[in-house]
Design a protein around this motif. Structure first.
Motif: not given
Ligand SMILES: [Fe+2]
Length: 173
Positions: A161-173
């Motif tokens: 879930a945390f990875e999804q959050v970071l993806l959606e925020e553009g913090k990771i790609s």
């Protein structure tokens, strides 16, 4: 007032934690409690001497033993307030699913989901910030570390879930 780093860190952790809990579908009241618990999760560090708290080098075993008291100390403080129901979350935020965390060495299902969420967000934020003894790791690097340890130290569903959050925020790609 004692430690500006911990204040800013806790504020960032609370934002990540709320987003992760929302992604996991926790109900509103639990998310609200998690928000407050994450702001207060390191409150027990107020008991750690400043020279240990801000030491720019590796801690001695004795110093680390002092640091390890902060979840229990924080919980004890909260148990004397109107936030008593958040004490267990604070107390468990350094527990790890393999039972190697502290203070109790609780295992997977014995650890509250809220504490597992703080554990993941806390680790990520600590890794992606500069410390006195090392530079910050990138978000990608920190996320990869969390994924390597998913199911071992960190709850797999929380990491996902945390990875999804970071993806959606553009913090990771
Ligand atoms: Fe902590």
């Amino acid at each position: 007032m004692k430690d500006r780093y911990t204040f800013k860190h806790s504020s960032r952790v609370s934002k990540y934690a709320v987003k992760t809990a929302t992604k996991m579908g926790l109900e509103r009241a639990r998310i609200h409690n998690l928000f407050i618990a994450s702001i207060l999760h390191d409150i027990g560090k107020i008991n750690i001497p400043e020279e240990v708290l801000k030491k720019p080098a590796k801690l001695t075993d004795e110093e680390f033993a002092l640091v390890k008291k902060h979840p229990g100390d924080g919980a004890e403080m909260l148990r004397q307030t109107a936030y008593a129901d958040l004490a267990d979350i604070v107390e468990q935020h350094h527990e790890r699913v393999n039972g190697r965390g502290y203070p109790f060495g609780l295992k997977d299902e014995e650890i509250l989901t809220e504490a597992k969420i703080i554990g993941v967000c806390d680790t990520f934020d600590a890794m992606t910030e500069d410390r006195a003894y090392r530079k910050a790791f990138t978000a990608e690097y920190a996320m990869n570390e969390l994924k390597q340890l998913a199911g071992i130290q960190y709850d797999s569903a929380v990491v996902e879930a945390f990875e999804q959050v970071l993806l959606e925020e553009g913090k990771i790609s």
